[in-house]
Every structure is written in structure tokens, then in C-alpha cells.
Design a protein around this motif. Structure first.
Motif, mmCIF file in Angstrom:
data_model
loop_
_atom_site.group_PDB
_atom_site.id
_atom_site.type_symbol
_atom_site.label_atom_id
_atom_site.label_comp_id
_atom_site.label_asym_id
_atom_site.label_seq_id
_atom_site.Cartn_x
_atom_site.Cartn_y
_atom_site.Cartn_z
ATOM 1 N N SER A 282 -40.833 -24.189 18.380
ATOM 2 C CA SER A 282 -40.991 -25.272 19.361
ATOM 3 C C SER A 282 -40.421 -24.886 20.725
ATOM 4 C CB SER A 282 -40.313 -26.550 18.858
ATOM 5 O OG SER A 282 -38.917 -26.351 18.708
ATOM 6 N N LYS A 283 -39.519 -23.919 20.757
ATOM 7 C CA LYS A 283 -38.935 -23.453 22.016
ATOM 8 C C LYS A 283 -39.591 -22.157 22.481
ATOM 9 C CE LYS A 283 -34.547 -25.617 21.077
ATOM 10 N NZ LYS A 283 -33.131 -25.448 20.764
ATOM 11 N N ASN A 284 -40.634 -21.761 21.811
ATOM 12 C CA ASN A 284 -41.300 -20.493 22.081
ATOM 13 C C ASN A 284 -42.807 -20.710 22.227
ATOM 14 O OD1 ASN A 284 -41.129 -17.714 22.431
ATOM 15 N ND2 ASN A 284 -41.425 -17.264 20.272
ATOM 16 N N LYS A 285 -43.175 -21.835 22.831
ATOM 17 C CA LYS A 285 -44.577 -22.254 22.868
ATOM 18 C C LYS A 285 -45.497 -21.266 23.582
ATOM 19 C CE LYS A 285 -43.806 -27.123 22.193
ATOM 20 N NZ LYS A 285 -44.031 -28.468 22.631
ATOM 21 N N LYS A 286 -45.048 -20.701 24.692
ATOM 22 C CA LYS A 286 -45.908 -19.787 25.449
ATOM 23 C C LYS A 286 -46.244 -18.544 24.618
ATOM 24 C CE LYS A 286 -48.116 -19.283 29.258
ATOM 25 N NZ LYS A 286 -49.243 -20.147 29.534
ATOM 26 N N ILE B 205 -34.947 -9.330 22.661
ATOM 27 C CA ILE B 205 -36.170 -9.751 21.993
ATOM 28 C C ILE B 205 -35.904 -11.083 21.316
ATOM 29 C CG2 ILE B 205 -37.821 -9.192 20.171
ATOM 30 C CD1 ILE B 205 -36.977 -6.222 20.595
ATOM 31 N N PHE B 206 -36.829 -12.023 21.510
ATOM 32 C CA PHE B 206 -36.735 -13.329 20.886
ATOM 33 C C PHE B 206 -37.975 -13.511 20.018
ATOM 34 C CE2 PHE B 206 -34.398 -13.450 24.809
ATOM 35 C CZ PHE B 206 -33.206 -14.050 24.427
ATOM 36 N N SER B 207 -37.768 -13.898 18.770
ATOM 37 C CA SER B 207 -38.876 -14.064 17.840
ATOM 38 C C SER B 207 -38.737 -15.390 17.120
ATOM 39 C CB SER B 207 -38.880 -12.927 16.822
ATOM 40 O OG SER B 207 -39.863 -13.157 15.835
ATOM 41 N N ASP B 208 -39.882 -16.046 16.890
ATOM 42 C CA ASP B 208 -39.833 -17.279 16.113
ATOM 43 C C ASP B 208 -39.953 -16.986 14.617
ATOM 44 O OD1 ASP B 208 -42.550 -16.808 15.775
ATOM 45 O OD2 ASP B 208 -43.158 -18.384 17.157
ATOM 46 N N SER B 209 -39.973 -15.719 14.261
ATOM 47 C CA SER B 209 -40.004 -15.331 12.851
ATOM 48 C C SER B 209 -38.607 -14.908 12.407
ATOM 49 C CB SER B 209 -40.988 -14.184 12.620
ATOM 50 O OG SER B 209 -40.848 -13.708 11.299
ATOM 51 N N LEU B 210 -37.928 -15.808 11.721
ATOM 52 C CA LEU B 210 -36.600 -15.495 11.223
ATOM 53 C C LEU B 210 -36.653 -14.319 10.250
ATOM 54 C CD1 LEU B 210 -33.609 -16.237 11.184
ATOM 55 C CD2 LEU B 210 -34.108 -17.861 9.358
ATOM 56 N N LEU B 211 -37.731 -14.237 9.476
ATOM 57 C CA LEU B 211 -37.880 -13.145 8.527
ATOM 58 C C LEU B 211 -37.896 -11.796 9.239
ATOM 59 C CD1 LEU B 211 -38.283 -12.277 5.584
ATOM 60 C CD2 LEU B 211 -40.743 -12.537 5.945
ATOM 61 N N ILE B 212 -38.659 -11.682 10.312
ATOM 62 C CA ILE B 212 -38.710 -10.423 11.069
ATOM 63 C C ILE B 212 -37.350 -10.100 11.662
ATOM 64 C CG2 ILE B 212 -39.628 -9.339 13.166
ATOM 65 C CD1 ILE B 212 -42.330 -10.610 12.479
ATOM 66 N N VAL B 213 -36.699 -11.091 12.231
ATOM 67 C CA VAL B 213 -35.374 -10.876 12.815
ATOM 68 C C VAL B 213 -34.406 -10.339 11.755
ATOM 69 C CG1 VAL B 213 -33.371 -12.036 13.854
ATOM 70 C CG2 VAL B 213 -35.680 -12.566 14.668
#
Length: 102
Positions: free
Chosen positions: A69-73, A22-30
Motif C-alpha cells: 500500500s506504500k509502494n503503489k507506483k 532497495i525497497f520491496s513489497d515482497s517480504l519473502l524476497i527481502v
């Protein structure tokens, strides 16, 4: 919520056979789901609890932070869901409730 919906959509797969990334742009969730940060907002605690409980059923999983920026889709899909006020998938509420009770 999007993490939980994704896990809900995977529920029919054999969890003990899937190695999930799983990849998330939310560091808080991670960090919260990974147990490195506490969940301070009371209303978010059941979401984090359910995510941890569901993830524990998988053979193996990884949860990694990725820059937006690396998770645009994925960001486009999230914004589309917000803009269209997408409804929760059928059966999601009972699925979620089954993981929030001890």
C-alpha cells in the motif's frame, strides 16, 4: 526477477561507489536475499544466488520491506510489465548467466 533487472540496469554505475537502498513489497524476497529464509523452490535458487552475488559487489546496500500500500507506483510498473508481457532488457540473459555460475 525485477530485483535482478534493476541491478542489471545499474551495472554500468561504479558499484564500489554506490550505496544502494532497495525497497520491496515482497517480504519473502527481502528475507531470502538477506539470508534469513532458505529458498525452498529449486527454480528460484539461481535467482537468489545471483542477487546476493551482485549485491555483494556494491560498496553498501540495504534491502528493506515496504508494504504494498506504500509502494503503489512500483506496483503499477510491475503490473504494467506483466500486462504488456515486457521483454527482458538486451544483454540481461548473459548478465544473469555470468552470476549464476560458480
Amino acid at each position: 526477477l525485477s530485483l535482478l533487472i534493476g541491478l542489471f540496469l545499474l551495472q554500468e554505475k561504479a558499484k564500489n561507489e554506490i550505496e544502494l537502498s532497495i525497497f520491496s513489497d515482497s517480504l519473502l524476497i527481502v528475507k531470502q536475499v538477506g539470508g534469513l529464509y532458505k529458498v525452498k523452490k529449486k527454480e528460484l535458487a539461481p535467482l537468489c544466488f545471483a542477487a546476493k552475488k551482485i549485491l555483494s559487489e556494491f560498496k553498501n546496500f540495504s534491502l528493506k520491506h515496504i508494504e504494498r500500500s506504500k509502494n503503489k507506483k512500483a506496483d503499477e510498473f510491475a503490473n504494467k510489465g506483466i500486462d504488456e508481457k515486457s521483454k527482458l532488457p538486451s544483454g540481461f540473459k548473459s548478465f544473469f548467466n555470468s552470476y549464476t555460475s560458480l
